[in-house]
Design a protein around this motif. Structure first.
Motif, PDB file in Angstrom:
ATOM      1  N   PRO A   7       0.781  -1.243   0.000  1.00 17.10           N
ATOM      2  CA  PRO A   7       0.000   0.000   0.000  1.00 17.10           C
ATOM      3  C   PRO A   7       0.809   1.287   0.000  1.00 17.10           C
ATOM      4  CG  PRO A   7      -0.069  -1.035   2.153  1.00 17.10           C
ATOM      5  CD  PRO A   7       0.630  -2.001   1.246  1.00 17.10           C
ATOM      6  N   VAL A   8       2.129   1.197   0.119  1.00 16.36           N
ATOM      7  CA  VAL A   8       2.968   2.391   0.007  1.00 16.36           C
ATOM      8  C   VAL A   8       4.112   2.046  -0.947  1.00 16.36           C
ATOM      9  CG1 VAL A   8       4.337   4.131   1.205  1.00 16.36           C
ATOM     10  CG2 VAL A   8       2.438   3.010   2.397  1.00 16.36           C
ATOM     11  N   GLU A   9       4.291   2.879  -1.957  1.00 18.89           N
ATOM     12  CA  GLU A   9       5.428   2.698  -2.869  1.00 18.89           C
ATOM     13  C   GLU A   9       6.561   3.594  -2.393  1.00 18.89           C
ATOM     14  OE1 GLU A   9       6.005   4.303  -7.149  1.00 18.89           O
ATOM     15  OE2 GLU A   9       4.981   2.365  -7.340  1.00 18.89           O
ATOM     16  N   ILE A  10       7.710   2.988  -2.110  1.00 27.27           N
ATOM     17  CA  ILE A  10       8.863   3.711  -1.577  1.00 27.27           C
ATOM     18  C   ILE A  10       9.977   3.652  -2.609  1.00 27.27           C
ATOM     19  CG2 ILE A  10      10.549   3.827   0.293  1.00 27.27           C
ATOM     20  CD1 ILE A  10       8.508   2.352   2.058  1.00 27.27           C
ATOM     21  N   THR A  11      10.453   4.820  -3.039  1.00 24.02           N
ATOM     22  CA  THR A  11      11.520   4.900  -4.026  1.00 24.02           C
ATOM     23  C   THR A  11      12.667   5.699  -3.427  1.00 24.02           C
ATOM     24  OG1 THR A  11       9.885   4.861  -5.810  1.00 24.02           O
ATOM     25  CG2 THR A  11      12.120   5.580  -6.376  1.00 24.02           C
ATOM     26  N   VAL A  12      13.837   5.108  -3.413  1.00 18.56           N
ATOM     27  CA  VAL A  12      15.023   5.742  -2.842  1.00 18.56           C
ATOM     28  C   VAL A  12      15.930   6.140  -3.995  1.00 18.56           C
ATOM     29  CG1 VAL A  12      16.979   5.467  -1.273  1.00 18.56           C
ATOM     30  CG2 VAL A  12      14.800   4.316  -0.783  1.00 18.56           C
ATOM     31  N   ALA A  13      16.061   7.437  -4.240  1.00 22.41           N
ATOM     32  CA  ALA A  13      16.886   7.907  -5.357  1.00 22.41           C
ATOM     33  C   ALA A  13      17.038   9.421  -5.264  1.00 22.41           C
ATOM     34  CB  ALA A  13      16.249   7.528  -6.698  1.00 22.41           C
ATOM     35  N   GLY A  14      18.156   9.909  -5.779  1.00 21.02           N
ATOM     36  CA  GLY A  14      18.359  11.342  -5.926  1.00 21.02           C
ATOM     37  C   GLY A  14      18.353  12.110  -4.621  1.00 21.02           C
ATOM     38  N   GLY A  15      18.798  11.485  -3.551  1.00 20.83           N
ATOM     39  CA  GLY A  15      18.858  12.166  -2.275  1.00 20.83           C
ATOM     40  C   GLY A  15      17.531  12.285  -1.557  1.00 20.83           C
ATOM     41  N   ARG A  16      16.460  11.693  -2.107  1.00 25.13           N
ATOM     42  CA  ARG A  16      15.140  11.762  -1.493  1.00 25.13           C
ATOM     43  C   ARG A  16      14.559  10.361  -1.366  1.00 25.13           C
ATOM     44  NH1 ARG A  16      14.038  16.452   0.820  1.00 25.13           N
ATOM     45  NH2 ARG A  16      11.793  16.109   0.539  1.00 25.13           N
ATOM     46  N   VAL A  17      13.658  10.195  -0.423  1.00 27.73           N
ATOM     47  CA  VAL A  17      12.838   8.999  -0.307  1.00 27.73           C
ATOM     48  C   VAL A  17      11.436   9.404  -0.749  1.00 27.73           C
ATOM     49  CG1 VAL A  17      11.904   7.241   1.223  1.00 27.73           C
ATOM     50  CG2 VAL A  17      14.241   8.079   1.573  1.00 27.73           C
ATOM     51  N   ALA A  18      11.077   9.000  -1.961  1.00 23.62           N
ATOM     52  CA  ALA A  18       9.767   9.344  -2.507  1.00 23.62           C
ATOM     53  C   ALA A  18       8.745   8.330  -2.023  1.00 23.62           C
ATOM     54  CB  ALA A  18       9.817   9.365  -4.029  1.00 23.62           C
ATOM     55  N   LEU A  19       7.573   8.828  -1.669  1.00 20.67           N
ATOM     56  CA  LEU A  19       6.500   7.995  -1.156  1.00 20.67           C
ATOM     57  C   LEU A  19       5.249   8.193  -2.004  1.00 20.67           C
ATOM     58  CD1 LEU A  19       6.918   8.831   2.643  1.00 20.67           C
ATOM     59  CD2 LEU A  19       7.777   6.796   1.471  1.00 20.67           C
ATOM     60  N   ARG A  20       4.621   7.098  -2.367  1.00 22.30           N
ATOM     61  CA  ARG A  20       3.313   7.158  -3.022  1.00 22.30           C
ATOM     62  C   ARG A  20       2.338   6.369  -2.176  1.00 22.30           C
ATOM     63  NH1 ARG A  20       0.248   4.547  -7.485  1.00 22.30           N
ATOM     64  NH2 ARG A  20       1.865   2.963  -7.744  1.00 22.30           N
ATOM     65  N   ASN A  21       1.357   7.059  -1.657  1.00 22.61           N
ATOM     66  CA  ASN A  21       0.338   6.410  -0.847  1.00 22.61           C
ATOM     67  C   ASN A  21      -0.630   5.694  -1.783  1.00 22.61           C
ATOM     68  OD1 ASN A  21      -1.718   5.633   0.844  1.00 22.61           O
ATOM     69  ND2 ASN A  21      -1.970   7.631   1.827  1.00 22.61           N
ATOM     70  N   ARG A  22      -0.636   4.372  -1.749  1.00 23.61           N
ATOM     71  CA  ARG A  22      -1.521   3.596  -2.616  1.00 23.61           C
ATOM     72  C   ARG A  22      -2.811   3.195  -1.908  1.00 23.61           C
ATOM     73  NH1 ARG A  22       2.527  -0.939  -4.833  1.00 23.61           N
ATOM     74  NH2 ARG A  22       1.125  -1.231  -6.591  1.00 23.61           N
ATOM     75  N   TYR A  23      -2.972   3.616  -0.658  1.00 25.63           N
ATOM     76  CA  TYR A  23      -4.261   3.405  -0.008  1.00 25.63           C
ATOM     77  C   TYR A  23      -5.329   4.227  -0.722  1.00 25.63           C
ATOM     78  CZ  TYR A  23      -1.993   1.269   4.118  1.00 25.63           C
ATOM     79  OH  TYR A  23      -1.298   0.458   4.971  1.00 25.63           O
ATOM     80  N   ASP A  24      -6.555   3.750  -0.683  1.00 27.07           N
ATOM     81  CA  ASP A  24      -7.670   4.469  -1.289  1.00 27.07           C
ATOM     82  C   ASP A  24      -8.350   5.420  -0.315  1.00 27.07           C
ATOM     83  OD1 ASP A  24      -7.452   3.093  -3.764  1.00 27.07           O
ATOM     84  OD2 ASP A  24      -8.498   1.377  -2.884  1.00 27.07           O
ATOM     85  N   VAL A  25      -8.196   5.182   0.985  1.00 24.46           N
ATOM     86  CA  VAL A  25      -8.985   5.903   1.977  1.00 24.46           C
ATOM     87  C   VAL A  25      -8.128   6.593   3.023  1.00 24.46           C
ATOM     88  CG1 VAL A  25     -10.751   5.651   3.772  1.00 24.46           C
ATOM     89  CG2 VAL A  25     -10.934   4.325   1.640  1.00 24.46           C
ATOM     90  N   VAL A  26      -7.113   5.923   3.557  1.00 18.55           N
ATOM     91  CA  VAL A  26      -6.419   6.433   4.742  1.00 18.55           C
ATOM     92  C   VAL A  26      -5.091   7.088   4.374  1.00 18.55           C
ATOM     93  CG1 VAL A  26      -7.477   4.665   6.188  1.00 18.55           C
ATOM     94  CG2 VAL A  26      -5.209   4.244   5.203  1.00 18.55           C
ATOM     95  N   ASP A  27      -4.606   7.957   5.277  1.00 13.63           N
ATOM     96  CA  ASP A  27      -3.288   8.548   5.114  1.00 13.63           C
ATOM     97  C   ASP A  27      -2.251   7.610   5.732  1.00 13.63           C
ATOM     98  OD1 ASP A  27      -3.347   8.914   7.888  1.00 13.63           O
ATOM     99  OD2 ASP A  27      -3.953  11.008   7.735  1.00 13.63           O
ATOM    100  N   LEU A  28      -1.034   8.098   5.952  1.00 15.37           N
ATOM    101  CA  LEU A  28       0.051   7.236   6.432  1.00 15.37           C
ATOM    102  C   LEU A  28       0.344   7.425   7.918  1.00 15.37           C
ATOM    103  CD1 LEU A  28       2.605   7.514   3.478  1.00 15.37           C
ATOM    104  CD2 LEU A  28       0.629   6.001   3.737  1.00 15.37           C
ATOM    105  N   SER A  29      -0.570   8.026   8.647  1.00 15.74           N
ATOM    106  CA  SER A  29      -0.294   8.321  10.052  1.00 15.74           C
ATOM    107  C   SER A  29      -0.210   7.074  10.922  1.00 15.74           C
ATOM    108  CB  SER A  29      -1.371   9.265  10.603  1.00 15.74           C
ATOM    109  OG  SER A  29      -2.660   8.684  10.482  1.00 15.74           O
ATOM    110  N   HIS A  30      -0.664   5.945  10.423  1.00  9.03           N
ATOM    111  CA  HIS A  30      -0.600   4.709  11.207  1.00  9.03           C
ATOM    112  C   HIS A  30       0.727   3.971  11.016  1.00  9.03           C
ATOM    113  CE1 HIS A  30      -1.800   3.468   7.210  1.00  9.03           C
ATOM    114  NE2 HIS A  30      -1.579   2.212   7.506  1.00  9.03           N
ATOM    115  N   LEU A  31       1.662   4.585  10.287  1.00 10.03           N
ATOM    116  CA  LEU A  31       2.922   3.923   9.951  1.00 10.03           C
ATOM    117  C   LEU A  31       4.120   4.651  10.548  1.00 10.03           C
ATOM    118  CD1 LEU A  31       2.272   3.217   6.145  1.00 10.03           C
ATOM    119  CD2 LEU A  31       1.889   1.659   8.075  1.00 10.03           C
TER     120      LEU A  31
END
Length: 953
Positions: free
Chosen positions: A566-590
């Motif tokens: 449910p979260v796509e994590i990409t590590v590149a270019g000095g950043r950790v990019a996050l894509r929330n793939r949940y349909d309803v909730v945010d990432l506060s539970h992680l």
């Protein structure tokens, strides 16, 4: 007319109560599960001896064919009896069940009473205390009888006659074992005066407000204390609520009280809609990341207990599955209660499949025959009425693979009138006149992409540009079956998921399927359909799940979990990019945790702040500052649960991503004389016979693998294994043409080719020292002859090593097996495992245990030097105690026995695994064409005091 003519009648039953909602209450309830007296007869006439004192004992719920009587049968599409509806064979095994029982103390003497059966396969006639109550068909659906006035305080006798075959069997030709018996619960229910018999919870959601109305057949009071709700039935109330979803399954618990009975309510507020060709729940689009689920246990068949159902739900949640298609029948009602509580979207499918009519070119197919209309309508009504109050049920499915027919139009119209709150799915009528979704099974990647763009061609029977075609193209698309998980596979899961998430039209997909349908054999092994002496048979086709039959997850489940995390994590270019793939909730539970590994060895770790990222949102955080290392240095970022949930503890991994911080510097090539190197060769054949103190045989060119189920295709289509065997890749013979020494190099030229064929592979193996303890091998392969369109299963070399080698350590992808089209679940790192644990025990032996993109490998064993293998830059490897040929010959895991060698395959590449056992052909990009190849690897040997010198590890 015989007294068992009802068995072959079109009637779905007689004497039964009308269908109603399933619920739990505080009214007296007596479970009649347990030991019953049982006798099996060969025909529908049943037992003639009414004295049951000498009968056997049989537990209920169960299937008698799994308790030592008769035999289970498995078919995929064909009926196991002649296609002559509604008639069935005279050889119709029939089980007579008897249950003697007393009413418990306190049972209300004058109360109305209901006898409920949750599931009986396939037809049951019932008597209580000598009074015939009636009969019922529809195996996976409940039926009830009113038994008021028939009960005694003590000495009650309940008799049930269960027929293996009936007219109802023609509507139950699902891809599954035919398992007769009383396989779900039997209950006696007291119904107090004035109590509610049936009710309908309407609980919708809009903009933070929930609207509730509970309709009931008698007046009652609805209470939801948490919301301060106390209203009569039939009265609508709107209050602020949190909505129910699979990601946040918010339930409001309360009661419906009437006539002295308190019925438990678990209300989830949610609204399902289709707007502009998209499926929405609570106003937002959702994407089913689902599985098709048959009810199955290797010992109990479909007679599952709650603990097993809960185990399934927890496994699904831990592997990011958010949806279940109840294939191909309504599940036990307890499973739906668990879906409500733990959070799973459910496509509830009716117990209708007539697939076997394909062998009559669909002539006489029940959905298109008026005589069957009542039986089909009965099944639809029983499903909807039983399950209408479950918030997890968001889609009704009319059935599966039953062709087309007017009965489906009638069924869809009845559902829309009874329950307009849920959309309807039916895949096999390609006009989709009776479905709110377009749907197909097993499209190729290219076809799926065209569907997403709404540019797919009109299906057969639909005129392009016609109203049916225009309506169909505007519907949301539900991929009800894909990714056939038979044997080693499925492949391309990441590719499918990428397309599903690229187009708004898609509302999700369901892998076929959740669990292998293996049955426990008398010897403790597993039976598949082909192990039963009966034809027709579906053979191994029942072994097609993401779980093995004992519920051990297969590598395919790990790959699916990664593809849908449910979260796509990409590590590149000095950043950790996050894509929330949940349909309803945010990432506060992680929580976000990071680890730096140098050559697979952890050197630093820490945590990152979790940004506020709404559902389907994008964001990033700064990557921790990590200096370069001496080896490959990787940063791994993990999203884990911040707190305990019902299905996993805090710290459970939800997603992960990796990035390469710095690459390894190339090791300097130290040159020297072969005479002083660790390698010793046979001067006649050029074969490597020793590496230091290790006895070695090989290497030889290897292009064969024991075919996986997907290599066999389906029904003659996409059968790569047949093409391989036709060419002779399974019988390659090897020849050495020349062995020569040039400077410090040993050059071995030869040819590998199958008997009886003019084609072959020219090989050149060039050996040269790579230091005091290592030797470099460069392999060149050149094809000869006409290979036509044949591809190679693998390309590499195989070595025979001492049997004392026992453990593998490697740096590359792991820890589980991986293939070119199934490697998303394998992260880069340093891993170790016993060689004996590196084989996946597929119930039908096949290629397994491969590891792609390996940088280096070390094999160790007691009192033996370490063998090292280093890639240039990487290689695939498998290591096992039997050859690929032995694996190919085996038909059961018990056929595999350790040889006197360890066999190591060091491969340049291996072909993908695909999903062609019931799906599209393997995509070209995952095939291994016959072409010139060259690859290099370094073999080394060292001892315990200098092990680090083997591979630079």
């Amino acid at each position: 007319m015989s007294d068992f003519a009802y068995v072959e009648s079109y009637a779905p039953g007689e004497g039964r109560r009308r269908p109603r909602a399933d619920f739990l209450s505080d009214a007296p309830r007596l479970s009649l599960n347990g030991d019953w007296r049982f006798r099996l007869s060969p025909t529908a006439a049943g037992a003639s001896d009414m004295d049951d004192s000498g009968w056997d004992r049989l537990r209920v719920p169960s299937h008698w064919v799994l308790e030592g009587y008769d035999r289970p049968l498995y078919t995929n599409t064909a009926y196991p009896f002649p296609l002559d509806p509604p008639r069935v064979p005279a050889e119709n095994p029939t089980g007579d069940y008897r249950r003697h029982f007393d009413l418990p103390a306190g049972w209300p003497p004058d109360a109305r009473a209901v006898l409920r059966f949750q599931g009986v396969d396939s037809c049951a006639r019932v008597w209580l205390n000598g009074t015939s109550l009636g009969h019922s068909k529809g195996s996976r659906l409940p039926f009830e009888f009113d038994v008021t006035g028939l009960l005694r305080p003590a000495g009650n006798l309940l008799a049930v006659r269960v027929h293996r075959w009936s007219s109802g069997s023609y509507l139950e030709d699902q891809d599954m074992w035919w398992l007769p018996g009383i396989f779900r619960d039997v209950e006696l229910l007291a119904r107090p005066d004035g109590c509610v018999d049936d009710f309908y919870v309407h609980a919708s959601y809009l903009d933070g407000q929930g609207t509730l109305r509970v309709d009931a057949d008698r007046p009652g009071t609805v209470e939801l204390p948490e919301l301060g709700v106390r209203v009569p039935t039939g009265v609508e109330v709107t209050v602020p609520v949190e909505p129910w979803s699979a990601e946040s399954p918010r339930l409001y618990r309360g009661t419906l009280t009437a006539g002295g009975e308190r019925i438990a309510l678990a209300v989830g507020f949610r609204t399902v809609s289709i707007v502009d060709g998209r499926l929405l729940v609570n106003g937002v689009p959702v994407l089913f990341r689902g599985v098709n689920r048959h009810e199955h246990d290797p010992d109990r068949g479909r007679a599952l207990d709650r603990e097993t159902m809960l185990r399934d739900v927890v496994l699904m949640k831990r592997h990011h599955i958010n949806a279940v298609r109840a294939s191909h029948y309504p599940p036990h009602p307890e499973f739906l209660r668990l879906c409500d509580e733990y959070g799973l979207w459910v496509v509830d499918e009716c117990d209708i499949e007539t697939h076997g009519f394909i062998y009559a070119d669909w002539r006489g197919n029940p959905p298109d025959e008026p005589a069957w209309r009542d039986a089909l309508a009965d099944r639809i009504e029983r499903m909807v009425e039983r399950d209408k109050n479950h918030p997890s049920v968001v889609v009704w499915s009319l059935g599966n693979e039953s062709g087309a027919g007017a009965a489906f139009g009638e069924a869809s119209r009845w559902i829309r009138a009874r329950d307009p709150s849920r959309p309807i799915h039916y895949e096999r009528d390609r006009t989709y006149r009776h479905s709110d979704f377009a749907s197909v099974m097993y499209p190729s990647l290219d076809d799926l992409d065209a569907i997403g763009r709404r540019e797919e061609p009109a299906p057969e029977g639909v005129e392009p540009g016609s109203p049916d075609d225009e309506r169909r193209r505007g519907l949301p698309f539900l991929l009800c079956e894909y990714a056939h998980a038979m044997g080693n596979g499925p492949g391309s899961l990441v590719d499918y998921q990428r397309i599903l998430e690229a187009h708004e039209r898609f509302c999700g997909a369901f892998v076929w399927e959740w669990i292998d349908h293996g049955l426990r054999a008398p010897d403790g092994g597993l039976w598949h359909g082909g192990d039963i002496d009966h034809r027709p048979s579906g053979g191994r086709f029942c072994l097609d799940g993401l779980l093995f039959a004992d519920r051990t997850p297969s590598p395919g489940l790990a790959e699916y979990a990664k593809a849908i995390e449910p979260v796509e994590i990409t590590v590149a270019g000095g950043r950790v990019a996050l894509r929330n793939r949940y349909d309803v909730v945010d990432l506060s539970h992680l929580r976000l945790e990071w680890t730096v590994e140098d050559g697979g060895v952890p050197v630093e770790s820490g945590s990152l702040a979790v940004p506020h990222l709404p559902a389907r949102g994008l964001g990033s955080v700064a990557m921790p500052v990590v200096p370069a290392g001496r080896s490959e240095r990787w940063l791994t970022v993990r999203a884990v649960l911040a707190t305990d949930t019902a299905w996993a503890p805090a710290g459970h991994e939800v997603a992960w991503g990796q990035g390469l911080i710095s690459a390894a510097a190339p090791a300097p090539a130290r040159r020297g004389s072969l005479d002083r190197g660790p390698a010793r060769f046979d001067p006649r054949t050029g074969e490597l016979v020793r590496l230091g103190d290790l006895t070695v045989a090989g290497p030889m060119l290897d292009v064969w693998r024991a075919p996986v189920e997907n290599d066999l295709g389906q029904g003659g289509r996409n059968n790569l294994a047949q093409a391989w065997r036709t060419v002779g890749l399974d019988r390659m013979l090897h020849r050495v043409d020349e062995v020569c020494v040039a400077d410090d190099r040993l050059v071995v030229r030869g040819r590998s080719a199958p008997a009886g064929r003019a084609l072959g592979l020219r090989t050149e193996l060039v050996w040269e020292p790579a230091g005091d303890h290592a030797v470099r091998l460069a392999v060149t392969v050149e094809p000869e002859g006409d290979w036509a369109d044949v591809t190679l299963p693998r390309l590499g070399v195989r070595l025979a090593l001492p049997a004392g080698l026992a453990r593998a350590t490697w740096f590359g992808r792991g820890p589980g097996e991986s293939y070119v089209d199934s490697q998303a679940a394998a992260r880069v790192g340093r891993f170790a495992a016993d060689i004996d644990a590196m084989q996946t025990p597929y119930p039908w032996p096949q290629e397994n245990g491969n590891h792609v993109r390996t940088r280096w490998l070390e094999l160790t064993g007691p009192d033996l030097p370490t063998l090292g293998v280093r890639g240039d830059p990487w290689f695939d490897f498998t290591v096992r105690r039997w050859t690929s040929e032995a694996l190919d010959r085996a038909t059961k895991p018990s056929d595999l026995h350790a040889s006197d060698r360890v066999w190591l395959n060091v491969d340049h590449a291996q072909q993908g695994i695909g999903s062609a056992s019931c799906g599209p052909a393997l995509p070209d990009r995952y095939r291994l064409p016959v072409a010139p190849y060259s690859f290099t690897t370094v073999l080394s040997v060292c001892y315990s005091s200098e092990r680090h010198r083997c591979t630079g590890s």
